[in-house]
Write an enzyme that holds these catalytic residues in place. Structure first.
Site, PDB file in Angstrom:
ATOM      1  N   CYS A 178       0.844  -1.195   0.000  1.00  0.00           N
ATOM      2  CA  CYS A 178       0.000   0.000   0.000  1.00  0.00           C
ATOM      3  C   CYS A 178       0.885   1.252   0.000  1.00  0.00           C
ATOM      4  O   CYS A 178       1.625   1.480  -0.951  1.00  0.00           O
ATOM      5  CB  CYS A 178      -0.959  -0.062   1.192  1.00  0.00           C
ATOM      6  SG  CYS A 178      -2.152   1.276   1.303  1.00  0.00           S
ATOM      7  N   ASP A 235      -9.047  -2.466  -7.877  1.00  0.00           N
ATOM      8  CA  ASP A 235      -8.562  -1.572  -6.825  1.00  0.00           C
ATOM      9  C   ASP A 235      -8.963  -0.142  -7.185  1.00  0.00           C
ATOM     10  O   ASP A 235      -8.330   0.488  -8.032  1.00  0.00           O
ATOM     11  CB  ASP A 235      -7.038  -1.689  -6.717  1.00  0.00           C
ATOM     12  CG  ASP A 235      -6.454  -0.863  -5.578  1.00  0.00           C
ATOM     13  OD1 ASP A 235      -7.140   0.052  -5.078  1.00  0.00           O
ATOM     14  OD2 ASP A 235      -5.293  -1.124  -5.195  1.00  0.00           O
ATOM     15  N   HIS A 267      -7.713  -4.050  -3.544  1.00  0.00           N
ATOM     16  CA  HIS A 267      -6.550  -3.518  -2.838  1.00  0.00           C
ATOM     17  C   HIS A 267      -6.368  -4.318  -1.542  1.00  0.00           C
ATOM     18  O   HIS A 267      -7.314  -4.815  -0.954  1.00  0.00           O
ATOM     19  CB  HIS A 267      -6.787  -2.047  -2.495  1.00  0.00           C
ATOM     20  CG  HIS A 267      -5.596  -1.346  -1.923  1.00  0.00           C
ATOM     21  ND1 HIS A 267      -4.577  -0.863  -2.703  1.00  0.00           N
ATOM     22  CD2 HIS A 267      -5.269  -1.049  -0.643  1.00  0.00           C
ATOM     23  CE1 HIS A 267      -3.671  -0.284  -1.936  1.00  0.00           C
ATOM     24  NE2 HIS A 267      -4.058  -0.388  -0.669  1.00  0.00           N
TER      25      HIS A 267
END
Length: 299
Positions: A178, A235, A267
């Site tokens: 991330c 995502d 995600h």
């Protein structure tokens, strides 16, 4: 005897690095965090029943202190309990800081024979483990963390590993998730010491600011090491258009980096403690990470 001109040159080089870091308010209290949080960050609780827990058998694990340019920061390290000068992997946190999931990733890498180190890169700005929602984490802490500060702290972590005698920085890799996935790309452009990186769903493009003057797509021509990018096809925070633009830019530059997109995958698919976890994609990505590091000399 060390010549004065040599010392002066080193001091000048150091000052140029420090001057490149955006100015921040530093209180007399020093760092906001002097030790790592325990357990999982508040914002992700309760954690999933699928959460993976890696034991510390045959490992040396625990918190560390990393000296940096403006004071020590906490971190976590895991490595085999026998041997020395292990190949080193930097592990870069999500927005939730160095909480239990990131520590577990370090232990997984240690089981493979690595010295894995995760410095707490938000230590000066705040303790995200105590914040209850993502918006507060982003606005109160993460938005105040400068890329230049992060890159300098990663350099300091590599220096700590080298000085400790436990890390072989000639075999240096990095992986991140991330927020940390974006940092992987940046660090590959920042240092020539790196052999390879693996970026899990890290943002590739965005608005430019003093804190974030460049994004991965701006640095394709500056990458010093190949990066494997692992992305979810569903995502919403990382549009497929930006992923494809990055892939085409890498191809045009003749760069050895690669991007893998998992269809219909959200995600955070590696985060086994969250609902976004996708076991098959996470395992495939982990297998690819191991192969990528071996292929490029991080083993």
């Amino acid at each position: 005897m060390i010549r004065a001109t040599t010392v002066d040159k080193h001091l000048q080089d150091l000052q140029r690095v420090l001057d490149s870091i955006p100015k921040m308010e530093v209180t007399r209290r020093g760092l906001v965090m002097s030790a790592l949080a325990t357990g999982f960050a508040l914002a992700v609780q309760p954690v999933s029943a699928e959460t993976v827990t890696t034991d510390a058998d045959a490992l040396t694990v625990g918190d560390i202190i990393v000296p940096t340019r403006d004071g020590p920061i906490p971190g976590y390290r895991a490595m085999p309990s026998q041997g020395r000068r292990f190949p080193m992997v930097l592990v870069v946190q999500e927005i939730f800081g160095v909480h239990e999931h990131i520590k577990d990733v370090c232990r997984r890498l240690a089981k493979l024979g690595y010295l894995a180190v995760a410095p707490e890169l938000y230590a000066r700005q705040g303790d995200v483990s105590k914040l209850a929602n993502n918006n507060d984490i982003l606005t109160k802490v993460v938005s105040k963390v400068a890329d230049a500060q992060v890159l300098a702290d990663l350099d300091a972590t590599v220096a700590w590993a080298d000085d400790s005698g436990r890390g072989n920085i000639e075999k240096l890799g990095i992986t991140g998730f991330c927020w940390g996935g974006r940092i992987v790309w940046l660090y590959a452009a920042h240092t020539s010491q790196l052999k390879a990186g693996v970026a899990w769903y890290g943002r590739l493009a965005g608005n430019h600011s003093e804190m974030q003057p460049q994004h991965p797509i701006d640095l394709v021509g500056s990458l010093n090491a190949p990066v494997l990018g692992l992305y979810g096809g569903n995502d919403p925070g990382i549009p497929l258009e930006t992923v494809e633009a990055m892939r085409q830019a890498l191809k045009a530059a003749g760069n050895a980096s690669q991007i893998v997109v998992y269809p219909d995958t959200p995600h955070g698919f590696h985060a086994d403690y969250r609902p976004s976890y996708r076991k098959d994609q996470a395992q495939d990505g982990w297998n690819r990470l191991q192969a990528w590091f071996k292929q490029h000399g991080v083993a």
